[in-house]
Design an enzyme around this catalytic site. Structure first.
Site, PDB file in Angstrom:
ATOM      1  N   LYS A  71      12.848  -1.747   0.949  1.00 17.58           N
ATOM      2  CA  LYS A  71      12.306  -2.404   2.145  1.00 17.58           C
ATOM      3  C   LYS A  71      12.500  -3.923   2.168  1.00 17.58           C
ATOM      4  CE  LYS A  71       8.835   1.083   3.261  1.00 17.58           C
ATOM      5  NZ  LYS A  71       7.435   1.365   3.591  1.00 17.58           N
ATOM      6  N   ASP A 108       5.421  -0.101   9.871  1.00 19.14           N
ATOM      7  CA  ASP A 108       4.325   0.384   9.020  1.00 19.14           C
ATOM      8  C   ASP A 108       2.977  -0.120   9.539  1.00 19.14           C
ATOM      9  OD1 ASP A 108       5.685   1.963   7.209  1.00 19.14           O
ATOM     10  OD2 ASP A 108       6.074   0.325   5.801  1.00 19.14           O
TER      11      ASP A 108
HETATM   12  N1  LIG Z   1       1.297   6.295   4.369  1.00 19.98           N
HETATM   13  C1  LIG Z   1       2.367   5.592   4.647  1.00 19.98           C
HETATM   14  O1  LIG Z   1       3.009   5.756   5.701  1.00 19.98           O
HETATM   15  C2  LIG Z   1       2.837   4.537   3.688  1.00 19.98           C
HETATM   16  C3  LIG Z   1       3.681   3.511   4.119  1.00 19.98           C
HETATM   17  C4  LIG Z   1       4.081   2.532   3.193  1.00 19.98           C
HETATM   18  C5  LIG Z   1       3.657   2.617   1.879  1.00 19.98           C
HETATM   19  N2  LIG Z   1       2.838   3.627   1.500  1.00 19.98           N
HETATM   20  C6  LIG Z   1       2.358   3.735   0.107  1.00 19.98           C
HETATM   21  O2  LIG Z   1       1.802   2.489  -0.279  1.00 19.98           O
HETATM   22  C7  LIG Z   1       1.967   2.301  -1.686  1.00 19.98           C
HETATM   23  C8  LIG Z   1       2.532   0.913  -1.973  1.00 19.98           C
HETATM   24  O3  LIG Z   1       3.791   0.756  -1.384  1.00 19.98           O
HETATM   25  P1  LIG Z   1       4.525  -0.688  -1.401  1.00 19.98           P
HETATM   26  O4  LIG Z   1       5.753  -0.534  -0.594  1.00 19.98           O
HETATM   27  O5  LIG Z   1       3.559  -1.763  -1.076  1.00 19.98           O
HETATM   28  O6  LIG Z   1       4.912  -0.799  -2.953  1.00 19.98           O
HETATM   29  P2  LIG Z   1       5.127  -2.152  -3.800  1.00 19.98           P
HETATM   30  O7  LIG Z   1       5.665  -3.240  -2.941  1.00 19.98           O
HETATM   31  O8  LIG Z   1       5.879  -1.717  -5.004  1.00 19.98           O
HETATM   32  O9  LIG Z   1       3.625  -2.595  -4.248  1.00 19.98           O
HETATM   33  C9  LIG Z   1       2.883  -1.810  -5.144  1.00 19.98           C
HETATM   34  C10 LIG Z   1       1.465  -2.342  -5.250  1.00 19.98           C
HETATM   35  O10 LIG Z   1       0.736  -1.469  -6.145  1.00 19.98           O
HETATM   36  C11 LIG Z   1       0.183  -2.258  -7.209  1.00 19.98           C
HETATM   37  N3  LIG Z   1       0.162  -1.476  -8.453  1.00 19.98           N
HETATM   38  C12 LIG Z   1       1.110  -0.617  -8.893  1.00 19.98           C
HETATM   39  N4  LIG Z   1       0.733  -0.103 -10.097  1.00 19.98           N
HETATM   40  C13 LIG Z   1      -0.468  -0.659 -10.395  1.00 19.98           C
HETATM   41  C14 LIG Z   1      -1.367  -0.538 -11.495  1.00 19.98           C
HETATM   42  N5  LIG Z   1      -1.099   0.290 -12.527  1.00 19.98           N
HETATM   43  N6  LIG Z   1      -2.527  -1.230 -11.472  1.00 19.98           N
HETATM   44  C15 LIG Z   1      -2.824  -2.060 -10.426  1.00 19.98           C
HETATM   45  N7  LIG Z   1      -1.998  -2.225  -9.357  1.00 19.98           N
HETATM   46  C16 LIG Z   1      -0.833  -1.529  -9.352  1.00 19.98           C
HETATM   47  C17 LIG Z   1       1.103  -3.454  -7.327  1.00 19.98           C
HETATM   48  O11 LIG Z   1       0.432  -4.503  -7.994  1.00 19.98           O
HETATM   49  P3  LIG Z   1       1.258  -5.644  -8.778  1.00 19.98           P
HETATM   50  O12 LIG Z   1       1.677  -6.638  -7.738  1.00 19.98           O
HETATM   51  O13 LIG Z   1       0.294  -6.146  -9.761  1.00 19.98           O
HETATM   52  O14 LIG Z   1       2.438  -4.948  -9.427  1.00 19.98           O
HETATM   53  C18 LIG Z   1       1.380  -3.748  -5.834  1.00 19.98           C
HETATM   54  O15 LIG Z   1       0.279  -4.415  -5.260  1.00 19.98           O
HETATM   55  C19 LIG Z   1       2.870   3.444  -2.162  1.00 19.98           C
HETATM   56  O16 LIG Z   1       2.054   4.441  -2.724  1.00 19.98           O
HETATM   57  C20 LIG Z   1       3.508   3.946  -0.878  1.00 19.98           C
HETATM   58  O17 LIG Z   1       3.866   5.323  -0.953  1.00 19.98           O
HETATM   59  C21 LIG Z   1       2.406   4.576   2.371  1.00 19.98           C
END
Ligand SMILES: NC(=O)c1ccc[n+]([C@@H]2O[C@H](COP(=O)([O-])OP(=O)(O)OC[C@H]3O[C@@H](n4cnc5c(N)ncnc54)[C@H](OP(=O)(O)O)[C@@H]3O)[C@@H](O)[C@H]2O)c1
Length: 282
Positions: A71, A108
């Site tokens: 993304k 989103d």
């Molecule tokens: N329902 C929907 O339509 C939809 C749409 C978009 C995304 N999502 C979901 O949203 C989630 C995040 O997506 P994203 O695109 O934002 O991913 P991303 O950019 O990789 O961000 C991941 C986030 O999760 C945190 N994180 C990951 N592992 C962690 C841990 N062990 N402890 C604490 N924090 C942790 C990260 O914190 P750090 O910065 O500290 O690494 C960061 O804030 C995913 O599960 C995705 O499937 C859902």
């Protein structure tokens, strides 16, 4: 309007991508609209993202969606993007223009806000601060949507402080960073709690969050939809909070893409929701 005599093509680029429910959703719409077309999962390694995107026009694609991990990188590849994508700093949808150039946008935020208002129409922006956990691309889309709705305070909590600070810098004073260790206390007086981290997803640890200080009138929204009820949502529901999972966001974020690609607004029907629910329950 799309010409039903032509074959319409779109897809989702990700790595991995085969778990994505988007093909099921978009192919349901092709069928319902009786259009010749197909929406494909496109497994593209990060190193091939640019060449993959540049190939879309010659392969006859109207556009594509993007999922993890593309993304943010895709925003650097497209020829143009709208203000929403620029502000969020990530794109989840690309349209191929008649001159073969690529335009990126982000829907989103729209999926998040539409599902929030649909599932809890009485949720009121003026009822207090919102807590957002996470500072990745999804958190940025959620903050954009909330600010657009007129939320006056977002408490942003992220494990990595520096990433939270970048988001706070980009979105302004309405967003205040809260230290990860203080996340339990930050729930006091909150109107809406949103988990945007991947914690709670199948294969990931649960989000460690004590809900004792969260008002029982608050809505708890988890962007995760596999499983449909994360341990966060289970705990929240058990103590009387209203809950929302990420399925509605997934369904609604797909609607604007069809408008850009085919000039058609598809419906998020109960039948579509049930189709995806059945697949998640398999
Ligand atoms: N329902 C929907 O339509 C939809 C749409 C978009 C995304 N999502 C979901 O949203 C989630 C995040 O997506 P994203 O695109 O934002 O991913 P991303 O950019 O990789 O961000 C991941 C986030 O999760 C945190 N994180 C990951 N592992 C962690 C841990 N062990 N402890 C604490 N924090 C942790 C990260 O914190 P750090 O910065 O500290 O690494 C960061 O804030 C995913 O599960 C995705 O499937 C859902």
């Amino acid at each position: 309007m799309a010409d039903s005599a032509t074959f319409l093509l779109a897809g989702v680029m990700g790595y991995p991508v085969m778990h994505s429910r988007s093909p099921m959703m978009h192919n349901f719409w092709f069928e319902k609209k009786m259009l010749n077309g197909r929406y494909l999962p496109l497994s593209i390694k990060p190193s091939n993202l640019e060449s993959g995107l540049r190939a879309l026009s010659s392969l006859g694609f109207s556009g594509c969606n993007l999922t993890i991990p593309h993304k943010e990188e895709a925003l650097k590849v497209v020829d143009d993007c709208d203000d929403v994508a620029r502000k969020i700093g990530a794109i989840n949808c690309i349209t191929v223009n008649p001159n073969n150039s690529l335009t990126g946008t982000n829907s989103d935020w729209y999926g998040f806000i539409t599902s929030l208002n649909e599932e809890h129409p009485n949720w009121n922006v003026e009822s207090g601060p919102v807590v957002v956990i996470g500072a990745g691309g999804a958190a940025r889309a959620v903050c954009y949507g909330l600010l657009n709705e007129g939320v006056s305070e977002i408490r942003l909590i992220n494990r990595t402080k520096e990433r939270a600070e970048v988001l706070v810098h980009d979105f302004g004073r309405v967003v205040t960073p809260v230290d990860w260790r203080l996340r339990h206390e930050a729930l006091s007086g909150t109107n809406l709690l949103v988990n945007t981290t991947s914690l709670g997803m199948v294969g990931q640890p649960s989000l460690d969050l004590c809900l004792d200080l969260l008002p029982t009138e608050s809505v708890v929204y988890d962007l995760v939809y596999t499983p449909l009820e994360t341990s966060l949502l289970f705990s929240a529901r058990s103590r009387g909070n209203k809950t929302i999972n990420g399925l509605g966001m997934l369904l609604h974020q797909a609607v604007p893409a069809w408008k850009s690609w085919f000039n058609i607004m598809p419906e998020v029907s109960d039948e579509l929701r049930q189709l995806i629910l059945n697949d998640i329950h398999k």
